[in-house]
Motif scaffolding. Structure first.
Motif, short mmCIF file in Angstrom:
data_model
loop_
_atom_site.label_atom_id
_atom_site.label_comp_id
_atom_site.label_asym_id
_atom_site.label_seq_id
_atom_site.Cartn_x
_atom_site.Cartn_y
_atom_site.Cartn_z
N ASP A 84 5.08 -59.30 31.63
CA ASP A 84 6.38 -59.96 31.57
C ASP A 84 6.24 -61.47 31.83
N TRP A 85 5.42 -61.80 32.84
CA TRP A 85 5.21 -63.20 33.17
C TRP A 85 4.60 -63.95 31.98
N CYS A 86 3.63 -63.34 31.30
CA CYS A 86 3.00 -63.99 30.15
C CYS A 86 4.00 -64.19 29.01
N PHE A 87 4.85 -63.19 28.76
CA PHE A 87 5.85 -63.34 27.71
C PHE A 87 6.83 -64.46 28.02
N GLN A 88 7.20 -64.61 29.28
CA GLN A 88 8.20 -65.62 29.65
C GLN A 88 7.62 -67.01 29.88
N ASN A 89 6.36 -67.09 30.30
CA ASN A 89 5.80 -68.38 30.69
C ASN A 89 4.66 -68.89 29.83
N VAL A 90 3.95 -67.99 29.17
CA VAL A 90 2.76 -68.41 28.42
C VAL A 90 3.03 -68.48 26.93
N THR A 91 3.59 -67.45 26.36
CA THR A 91 3.69 -67.36 24.91
C THR A 91 4.84 -68.16 24.31
N LEU A 92 5.83 -68.50 25.11
CA LEU A 92 6.95 -69.27 24.58
C LEU A 92 6.53 -70.70 24.26
N PRO A 93 6.93 -71.22 23.10
CA PRO A 93 6.57 -72.60 22.77
C PRO A 93 7.32 -73.59 23.66
N ARG A 94 6.71 -74.74 23.81
CA ARG A 94 7.29 -75.87 24.55
C ARG A 94 7.53 -75.58 26.04
N GLU A 95 6.77 -74.67 26.59
CA GLU A 95 6.82 -74.42 28.03
C GLU A 95 5.67 -75.18 28.67
N PHE A 96 5.90 -75.71 29.87
CA PHE A 96 4.84 -76.42 30.56
C PHE A 96 3.73 -75.45 30.95
N THR A 97 2.53 -75.97 30.99
CA THR A 97 1.36 -75.18 31.36
C THR A 97 1.03 -75.46 32.81
N ASP A 98 0.71 -74.40 33.55
CA ASP A 98 0.34 -74.60 34.94
C ASP A 98 -1.17 -74.42 35.11
N HIS A 99 -1.61 -74.54 36.36
CA HIS A 99 -3.03 -74.47 36.68
C HIS A 99 -3.63 -73.12 36.30
N VAL A 100 -2.88 -72.05 36.50
CA VAL A 100 -3.37 -70.71 36.17
C VAL A 100 -3.65 -70.60 34.67
N MET A 101 -2.75 -71.12 33.87
CA MET A 101 -2.93 -71.06 32.42
C MET A 101 -4.12 -71.91 31.97
N MET A 102 -4.28 -73.09 32.56
CA MET A 102 -5.41 -73.94 32.21
C MET A 102 -6.73 -73.29 32.61
N MET A 103 -6.73 -72.63 33.76
CA MET A 103 -7.93 -71.93 34.20
C MET A 103 -8.25 -70.78 33.24
N ALA A 104 -7.23 -70.05 32.80
CA ALA A 104 -7.45 -68.95 31.86
C ALA A 104 -7.96 -69.47 30.52
N LEU A 105 -7.43 -70.57 30.04
CA LEU A 105 -7.88 -71.15 28.77
C LEU A 105 -9.33 -71.62 28.88
N ALA A 106 -9.65 -72.32 29.95
CA ALA A 106 -11.03 -72.80 30.15
C ALA A 106 -12.01 -71.63 30.24
N THR A 107 -11.60 -70.57 30.92
CA THR A 107 -12.47 -69.41 31.05
C THR A 107 -12.64 -68.69 29.73
N ALA A 108 -11.55 -68.48 29.01
CA ALA A 108 -11.61 -67.77 27.73
C ALA A 108 -12.46 -68.52 26.71
N LEU A 109 -12.35 -69.84 26.67
CA LEU A 109 -13.09 -70.64 25.70
C LEU A 109 -14.45 -71.11 26.22
N GLU A 110 -14.72 -70.83 27.51
CA GLU A 110 -15.95 -71.27 28.17
C GLU A 110 -16.15 -72.77 28.04
N VAL A 111 -15.08 -73.50 28.37
CA VAL A 111 -15.11 -74.96 28.31
C VAL A 111 -14.99 -75.49 29.74
N PRO A 112 -16.01 -76.21 30.20
CA PRO A 112 -15.90 -76.80 31.54
C PRO A 112 -14.86 -77.93 31.54
#
Length: 154
Positions: A67-95
Motif C-alpha cells: 500500500d505504501w509503495c502504491f501511494q508513495n512510490v509509483t505515483l508520478p510527481r511525488e517527492f522521493t525520500d531517503h528510503v526510495m533513493m536507497m532502494a534505487l541505488a541498491t537495485a541498480l547497484e549504483v554507489p
C-alpha cells in the motif's frame, strides 16, 4: 584512408552529447524513464520487505508495504525520500553520495551500494534530490571555452 569510426572523436563526442540532450529533453521520454525507475524502486522495496519495512513508519496490517509503495512510490510527481533513493541505488547497484544543502548529517546518511567508487553525488535540499555534477578539469574547461569563442554565434 580512415577506418570507420576513426574520424574526429571530439566532433563525434559533441554530436553524441547533443543527441542525448535532445533525446532526454522531451517530457514524454523523461516521464517514461521516471515511471520505470519508480517501478524499479517499488519492486525492490516490496521484494526486500525485511530490509525496508522497519524504515517506514506507520506500517501495519491495515497499511502494508505494498500500500505504501502504491501511494508513495509509483505515483508520478511525488517527492522521493531517503528510503526510495536507497532502494534505487541498491537495485541498480549504483554507489551514491548524499550531501545536504543545510549541513548536518553524517557519513551514515550516504547511500553506498555495490562495488566501485562513488561517482554520483546527490544534493538533498529538504524536500527533493538534485544531481551535483563535478566540475570539469581545468584543461577540459579551457578547451570548451576556446571552442565556444571560435564558433561565431548566428
Amino acid at each position: 584512408m580512415e577506418w570507420k569510426g576513426q574520424g574526429n572523436t571530439a566532433s563525434h563526442n559533441s554530436y553524441r552529447k547533443a543527441k542525448l540532450l535532445k533525446f532526454f529533453s522531451t517530457y514524454d521520454t523523461t516521464n517514461d524513464i521516471f515511471v520505470f525507475l519508480r517501478l524499479v524502486v517499488a519492486v525492490q522495496i516490496c521484494s526486500h520487505s525485511g530490509q525496508y519495512g522497519d524504515l517506514i513508519p506507520g506500517l501495519g496490517e491495515d497499511y502494508n508495504l505494498k500500500d505504501w509503495c502504491f501511494q508513495n512510490v509509483t505515483l508520478p510527481r511525488e517527492f522521493t525520500d531517503h528510503v526510495m533513493m536507497m532502494a534505487l541505488a541498491t537495485a541498480l547497484e549504483v554507489p551514491l553520495r548524499l550531501e545536504r544543502l543545510y549541513g548536518g548529517g553524517s557519513a551514515e546518511d550516504n547511500i553506498y551500494t555495490g562495488p566501485g567508487v562513488v561517482r554520483v553525488t546527490l544534493l538533498y535540499t529538504g524536500n527533493h534530490y538534485d544531481i551535483i555534477y563535478p566540475r570539469a578539469p581545468p584543461a577540459e574547461s579551457s578547451s570548451r571555452q576556446d571552442s565556444q569563442r571560435e564558433s561565431p554565434a548566428g
